[in-house]
Design an enzyme around this catalytic site. Structure first.
Site, PDB file in Angstrom:
ATOM      1  N   PHE A 173     -88.062 -56.689 -19.355  1.00 40.97           N
ATOM      2  CA  PHE A 173     -88.819 -56.263 -17.998  1.00 40.97           C
ATOM      3  C   PHE A 173     -89.922 -55.286 -18.362  1.00 40.97           C
ATOM      4  CE2 PHE A 173     -83.936 -56.110 -16.693  1.00 40.97           C
ATOM      5  CZ  PHE A 173     -83.934 -57.790 -16.526  1.00 40.97           C
ATOM      6  N   ARG A 181     -62.447 -28.686 -42.626  1.00 37.83           N
ATOM      7  CA  ARG A 181     -63.628 -27.451 -43.344  1.00 37.83           C
ATOM      8  C   ARG A 181     -62.860 -26.162 -43.317  1.00 37.83           C
ATOM      9  NH1 ARG A 181     -67.896 -26.934 -46.732  1.00 37.83           N
ATOM     10  NH2 ARG A 181     -69.340 -25.393 -45.818  1.00 37.83           N
ATOM     11  N   THR A 233     -84.735 -55.054 -26.200  1.00 40.46           N
ATOM     12  CA  THR A 233     -83.409 -54.911 -27.128  1.00 40.46           C
ATOM     13  C   THR A 233     -82.800 -56.078 -27.413  1.00 40.46           C
ATOM     14  OG1 THR A 233     -83.078 -52.734 -26.122  1.00 40.46           O
ATOM     15  CG2 THR A 233     -81.351 -53.632 -27.344  1.00 40.46           C
ATOM     16  N   GLN A 288     -73.905 -29.164 -34.926  1.00 38.00           N
ATOM     17  CA  GLN A 288     -73.511 -27.606 -35.153  1.00 38.00           C
ATOM     18  C   GLN A 288     -72.460 -27.243 -35.980  1.00 38.00           C
ATOM     19  OE1 GLN A 288     -76.272 -25.540 -34.537  1.00 38.00           O
ATOM     20  NE2 GLN A 288     -75.253 -23.745 -35.053  1.00 38.00           N
ATOM     21  N   TRP A 305     -90.217 -52.414 -25.583  1.00 38.77           N
ATOM     22  CA  TRP A 305     -88.985 -51.820 -25.572  1.00 38.77           C
ATOM     23  C   TRP A 305     -87.723 -53.113 -25.222  1.00 38.77           C
ATOM     24  CZ3 TRP A 305     -88.052 -48.189 -28.312  1.00 38.77           C
ATOM     25  CH2 TRP A 305     -89.233 -47.086 -28.432  1.00 38.77           C
ATOM     26  N   GLU A 327     -85.185 -37.779 -15.172  1.00 40.57           N
ATOM     27  CA  GLU A 327     -85.999 -37.426 -14.187  1.00 40.57           C
ATOM     28  C   GLU A 327     -86.308 -38.426 -12.939  1.00 40.57           C
ATOM     29  OE1 GLU A 327     -86.240 -35.031 -17.772  1.00 40.57           O
ATOM     30  OE2 GLU A 327     -86.640 -37.300 -17.292  1.00 40.57           O
ATOM     31  N   THR A 342     -96.061 -49.294 -18.001  1.00 35.73           N
ATOM     32  CA  THR A 342     -95.438 -49.460 -16.628  1.00 35.73           C
ATOM     33  C   THR A 342     -94.173 -48.395 -16.726  1.00 35.73           C
ATOM     34  OG1 THR A 342     -94.187 -51.300 -17.150  1.00 35.73           O
ATOM     35  CG2 THR A 342     -96.362 -51.584 -16.031  1.00 35.73           C
ATOM     36  N   GLY A 343     -93.224 -48.843 -17.614  1.00 34.38           N
ATOM     37  CA  GLY A 343     -92.221 -47.783 -17.717  1.00 34.38           C
ATOM     38  C   GLY A 343     -91.327 -47.969 -16.600  1.00 34.38           C
ATOM     39  N   GLU A 360     -82.582 -46.939 -18.901  1.00 37.89           N
ATOM     40  CA  GLU A 360     -81.855 -47.401 -17.696  1.00 37.89           C
ATOM     41  C   GLU A 360     -82.197 -46.370 -16.577  1.00 37.89           C
ATOM     42  OE1 GLU A 360     -80.426 -50.169 -17.173  1.00 37.89           O
ATOM     43  OE2 GLU A 360     -80.079 -50.981 -19.278  1.00 37.89           O
TER      44      GLU A 360
END
Length: 552
Positions: free
Chosen positions: A285, A438, A318, A506, A316, A537, A290-291, A533
């Site tokens: 697609f 640990r 897949t 972390q 992009w 934003e 365009t994104g 997907e």
């Protein structure tokens, strides 16, 4: 695991939680009215995206409260609400109510506050007063310490808290877990470090398990189990390795496209073979410039003598090298502006290899090297006169491609949310294992509250994301429009996956930064979930638009 236990931690009364959620709903109503008025004045939600997207996050939090409380209520009715579930509820509702009152993090550097959403000081104080007992209980040091103890005692468990599945879904969850323990988890880090494909033998075993046809109707060779089952499969496979969890996404998208829009011949030809895993599809697609703006898509497909000739670029993409079928979005009518000239082709191609990725005339491509989400590989693809027979036009009608694609986004985003839940759970698994093993200053680092508190919030937020995702899936299974719910699930689950992976690293300290530790892979894998997907934003903008349209 779920046996009811007498806790020394006093949870808030159910009535207090219900009142808090009702108060949060009032806050949301007021914020929606304010944002709708802004949009009407400015003619666009783009005028103040911070506020518009903040509304989306507020709505997502309110729905999360509803679904977490609903999950606990169902477990209580069935006699399955144990101490760990009560603590997850207590901490989850208290924490999210506190964030609503004080500020919801939209990202690491962006916070939305109720004053920005138009609420008066009086409205904010009224919410804080109503939610005070719940917020205090959620912040209880004793409650968090107790949940840490219970989670630590369960290290290596199938689930930290009862997910609320029925017998059929629970059995499917356990089957996927056993498969990953045997076939995926022991090899995932090796595949990632070497940037190797997931072996075809593993894909064949996924086919035998029915992974590629979970939600496909039985008449086409699928299991016919719906989207909630799809979520459970995607979640558990992604817990093993996101690349494996994502293999089913391509089949899900292609299956939805063909099932909803294909001709009878197209359905008979492709759906049984997709469900069985004989055909591996890929979604083609996105274009370089365009994104998310698909209306600007430029790739051309020109019809001549019963053949479409495709020319242009995609990016992009897949798992395209080993795919047999491309769902290929193209512009068939250059005279139609925007979405109207787009069509979807079912373009067959031969499988390739790393040495010869695209052994097809008119088709070339190069790999995009990526930080994570490996095992399937991403590619740029160029088409130069690539041929697709006219009868491979999806549905047999031009100009329907964008509409056809939009109808698949609900399921795709629900599945992405499920993958994010799996990644979050994987991060938690690694964090618990490391923290309990640990030793520092003469004891396991899990005994230090700042370490344990991180894992506590992983357990709480993973369950929140899980329940929100299952809710969206159930809405889809019931035939209801659920773009709002799917968007919320994806938005929140992706943020939780990243936070869980970051905190897990972390906890590992310097070792987490070493490539040899699997948590380094999980961190890289988690980062993509906020982008594909629908970037966070874009997702927030879509949610805000729907909220304003329906007036909440």
């Amino acid at each position: 695991m779920n046996a009811t236990a007498e806790s020394f931690v006093s949870p808030p009364a159910a009535e207090a939680m219900t009142a808090t959620i009702s108060a949060a709903e009032c806050v949301l109503q007021s914020a929606t009215t304010h944002v709708a008025a802004l949009a009407e004045t400015d003619r666009s939600l783009n005028a103040d995206q911070h506020v518009a997207h903040g509304l989306s996050w507020l709505a997502t939090y309110v729905e999360s409260l509803r679904q977490l409380k609903g999950w606990a209520d169902r477990l209580g009715t069935e006699g399955r609400l144990g101490e760990i579930e009560q603590l997850i509820l207590q901490i989850g509702v208290g924490e999210y109510a506190s964030q609503i009152a004080g500020g919801i993090p939209m990202s690491q550097g962006e916070t939305i506050r109720l004053t920005e959403l138009g609420l008066s000081r009086g409205e904010i104080r009224a919410f804080e007063d109503e939610a005070a007992a719940v917020m205090e209980a959620g912040h209880s040091r004793e409650a968090r310490a107790r949940l840490a103890k219970l989670v630590g005692d369960m290290a290596g468990a199938t689930s930290y808290g009862d997910p609320g599945l029925d017998d059929v879904h629970a059995a499917m969850h356990e089957e996927m877990r056993r498969f990953c323990d045997a076939e995926v988890t022991p090899h995932a880090h090796e595949w990632h470090l070497a940037n190797n494909y997931i072996p075809l033998e593993t894909i064949a075993k996924l086919s035998e398990l029915g992974v590629f046809g979970v939600s496909m109707p039985e008449e086409f060779g699928g299991l016919g189990l719906g989207k909630e089952a799809m979520c459970i499969v995607s979640e558990e496979l992604s817990r093993g390795y996101i690349g494996v969890g994502s293999l089913g996404t391509r089949s899900e998208i292609a299956g939805e496209l063909i099932l909803a829009n294909g001709t009878d011949d197209q359905k008979e030809k492709y759906l049984p073979r997709i469900a069985s895993g004989e055909i591996l599809p890929t979604a083609v697609f996105t274009e370089p410039n365009t994104g998310s703006d698909l209306a600007s898509l430029k790739i051309r497909a020109t019809l001549s003598n019963g053949i479409y000739k495709v020319t242009g670029q995609k990016t992009w993409i897949t798992h395209p090298v080993r795919a047999d079928l491309m769902t290929l979005l193209v512009r068939t009518n250059p005279d139609e502006p925007g979405y109207k000239g787009l069509s979807m082709l079912l373009a067959e191609k031969p499988r390739g290899t790393d040495e010869d990725p695209f052994p097809a005339s008119g088709m070339t491509g190069g790999e995009i090297e990526v930080l994570g989400y490996r095992g399937v590989k991403e590619y740029d693809i160029s088409f130069d006169g690539f041929e697709v027979p006219e009868d491979q036009l999806l549905g047999g009608a031009e100009g329907q491609g964008f509409k056809q694609l939009m109808a698949t986004f609900e399921a795709a985003r629900i599945q992405t949310a499920a993958r994010a839940v799996g990644v979050a759970q994987s991060a938690m698994d690694l964090a618990i294992a490391y923290a309990t093993d640990r030793q520092q200053f003469g004891r396991a680092i899990f005994e230090f509250p700042r370490v344990a508190d991180k894992i506590v919030m992983m357990a709480v937020e993973t369950m929140i994301a899980r329940q929100l995702t299952y809710f969206a899936a159930r809405q889809k299974d019931q035939g209801r429009r659920c773009d709002l719910e799917a968007g919320m699930a994806k938005l929140l689950a992706a943020r939780i996956a990243w936070a869980s992976a970051d905190n897990a690293l972390q906890i590992h300290g310097g070792n987490g930064f070493a490539l040899e530790y699997p948590v380094s892979r999980v961190l890289c894998d988690a980062r993509i979930l906020n982008i594909f997907e629908g970037a966070a934003e874009i997702q927030a903008h879509v949610i805000a638009r729907r909220l304003v349209e329906r007036g909440n």
